[in-house]
Design a protein around this motif. Structure first.
Motif, short mmCIF file in Angstrom:
data_model
loop_
_atom_site.label_atom_id
_atom_site.label_comp_id
_atom_site.label_asym_id
_atom_site.label_seq_id
_atom_site.Cartn_x
_atom_site.Cartn_y
_atom_site.Cartn_z
N UNK A 82 -17.63 -55.03 10.30
CA UNK A 82 -18.23 -55.58 11.51
C UNK A 82 -17.83 -54.77 12.75
N UNK A 83 -18.64 -54.86 13.77
CA UNK A 83 -18.46 -54.04 14.97
C UNK A 83 -17.10 -54.26 15.62
N UNK A 84 -16.59 -55.50 15.62
CA UNK A 84 -15.31 -55.75 16.30
C UNK A 84 -14.18 -54.95 15.68
N UNK A 85 -14.24 -54.72 14.37
CA UNK A 85 -13.19 -53.94 13.70
C UNK A 85 -13.35 -52.45 14.03
N UNK A 86 -14.57 -51.98 14.00
CA UNK A 86 -14.81 -50.58 14.33
C UNK A 86 -14.45 -50.29 15.78
N UNK A 87 -14.77 -51.23 16.65
CA UNK A 87 -14.46 -51.06 18.07
C UNK A 87 -12.96 -50.94 18.29
N UNK A 88 -12.22 -51.81 17.61
CA UNK A 88 -10.76 -51.79 17.74
C UNK A 88 -10.19 -50.49 17.15
N UNK A 89 -10.72 -50.08 16.01
CA UNK A 89 -10.25 -48.86 15.37
C UNK A 89 -10.57 -47.63 16.23
N UNK A 90 -11.74 -47.62 16.84
CA UNK A 90 -12.11 -46.50 17.72
C UNK A 90 -11.16 -46.40 18.90
N UNK A 96 3.66 -63.16 24.99
CA UNK A 96 4.15 -62.61 26.25
C UNK A 96 4.02 -61.09 26.31
N UNK A 97 3.67 -60.48 25.17
CA UNK A 97 3.48 -59.03 25.16
C UNK A 97 2.22 -58.66 25.95
N UNK A 98 2.26 -57.47 26.53
CA UNK A 98 1.13 -57.00 27.33
C UNK A 98 -0.07 -56.68 26.43
N UNK A 99 -1.26 -56.97 26.94
CA UNK A 99 -2.49 -56.70 26.20
C UNK A 99 -2.93 -55.26 26.47
N UNK A 100 -3.00 -54.47 25.41
CA UNK A 100 -3.43 -53.08 25.55
C UNK A 100 -4.94 -52.93 25.37
N UNK A 101 -5.51 -53.82 24.56
CA UNK A 101 -6.95 -53.77 24.30
C UNK A 101 -7.38 -55.12 23.75
N UNK A 102 -8.63 -55.49 24.03
CA UNK A 102 -9.16 -56.71 23.43
C UNK A 102 -10.68 -56.64 23.35
N UNK A 103 -11.22 -57.33 22.38
CA UNK A 103 -12.67 -57.50 22.28
C UNK A 103 -12.95 -58.97 22.05
N UNK A 104 -14.11 -59.31 21.57
CA UNK A 104 -14.47 -60.71 21.47
C UNK A 104 -13.70 -61.48 20.40
N UNK A 105 -13.05 -60.76 19.48
CA UNK A 105 -12.36 -61.44 18.37
C UNK A 105 -10.86 -61.19 18.32
N UNK A 106 -10.42 -60.01 18.73
CA UNK A 106 -9.01 -59.65 18.59
C UNK A 106 -8.48 -59.01 19.87
N UNK A 107 -7.15 -59.03 19.97
CA UNK A 107 -6.49 -58.29 21.04
C UNK A 107 -5.31 -57.53 20.46
N UNK A 108 -5.03 -56.40 21.06
CA UNK A 108 -3.93 -55.55 20.63
C UNK A 108 -2.82 -55.67 21.66
N UNK A 109 -1.64 -56.06 21.19
CA UNK A 109 -0.50 -56.24 22.08
C UNK A 109 0.42 -55.03 22.00
#
Length: 313
Positions: free
Chosen positions: A178-186, A296-309
């Motif tokens: 799905x796009x959300x996974x590819x977006x995060x991986x990109x 409490x960790x800072x958000x480095x990236x997020x999309x509609x389903x996941x966020x990367x801390x």
């Protein structure tokens, strides 16, 4: 192995009993059964006699895949013959039920599927020609039409769900994460250092593709266990990292499905303190969590389903 043996015996026995009606199918089942047994014997020899896990790289269990396809075809054929030959009576109901169950097994009665199953029985109950057929008073070809329509509706539903996930027909037909996974991986590939380590959901599924798409290391993934076929000692590293998440693969009564469910729950229950300990011990840089997960960790990236801390901030 035991379950497969029982299933194999039942299928072969049923096909043998009907071999005069299913000559070609009987030959296919016999051939595939022999091939499957040979592959399983190969697996036993590799694991317990030669004790060479590297031989299992050939994935001998895949030798049973074709057998399942042929066996399924044979069982459906037997049901079809039973329906045709028994125009009325209890035996006809048994064959019709067996045929219907085969569809339910392939497509569990969840979500929208239940609508089609209920609709099928409502039609059978209230539409006179269909009701007559169910009770053996109409031509059996009507059942073929009903089942074909049911399977078509299920297929359309599956296609619609995949189309909703991917957003375009090309990706739906070809099949890709799905796009959300590819977006995060990109993002990970373009915006993080090449030596970055990600802690993401360890179960297989769409996350299995993350390492290849992002070209970044991950802390652990359930599928990593396959590496023991090439490097036997790696199983210790894999088991240690699962244990760090709280999963002990040596636990009594823990089978494949239970282990995956428990691993999923353990990952979802991780808190900042737990991940901080993992970071200090294993040098993890980023933690992937559902969008609604609080941290409490800072958000480095997020999309509609996941966020990367970012664990370093």
């Amino acid at each position: 192995m035991a379950k497969f043996g029982v299933l194999l015996f039942i299928v072969v026995a049923l096909v043998y009993k009907n071999k005069h009606k299913l000559e070609k199918v009987f030959k296919f089942v016999t051939t595939c059964t022999l091939v499957s047994i040979i592959w399983l014997l190969y697996a036993v020899l590799a694991a317990y006699v030669a004790k060479l896990p590297s031989m299992l790289v050939m994935h001998p269990v895949r030798g049973t895949d074709l057998w399942y396809c042929i066996a399924g075809t044979a069982l459906v054929s037997i049901c079809g013959i039973g329906i045709e030959e028994n125009r009325s009576g209890q035996r006809r109901y048994i064959y019709v039920a067996a045929f219907a169950v085969s569809i339910i097994i392939l497509h569990p009665m969840v979500e929208s599927y239940i609508i089609y199953v209920i609709g099928f029985f409502l039609i059978a109950a209230f539409v006179k020609p269909v009701r007559y057929f169910i009770f053996g008073l109409e031509n059996y070809k009507n059942l073929s039409l009903i089942i074909t329509v049911l399977v078509l509706l299920i297929g359309v539903t599956n296609f619609g769900k995949e189309l909703a996930k991917s957003g375009n027909i090309k990706d739906t037909l070809i099949g890709r994460p799905p796009y959300v996974y590819e977006q995060l991986a990109d993002w990970a590939r373009l915006k993080t250092s090449k030596d970055a380590v990600f802690l993401n959901p360890p179960n297989w599924g769409n996350w299995t593709h993350f390492r290849a798409l992002a070209k970044r290391s991950v802390f652990v993934n359930w599928n990593d266990a396959a590496a023991m076929l090439w490097d036997r000692p790696f199983v210790e590293v894999w088991a240690e990292r699962l244990n760090a998440l709280g999963l002990d693969i040596t636990e009594d009564g823990l089978n494949h499905l239970k282990a995956r469910r428990k691993l999923r729950d353990l990952y979802n229950e991780l808190e900042d303190e737990d991940v901080k300990k993992l970071q200090l011990r294993y040098g993890i840089n980023y933690w992937v969590v559902p969008i609604k997960k609080s941290s409490k960790f800072a958000i480095a990236f997020q999309n509609q389903s996941y966020k990367v801390l970012d664990l370093n901030q």
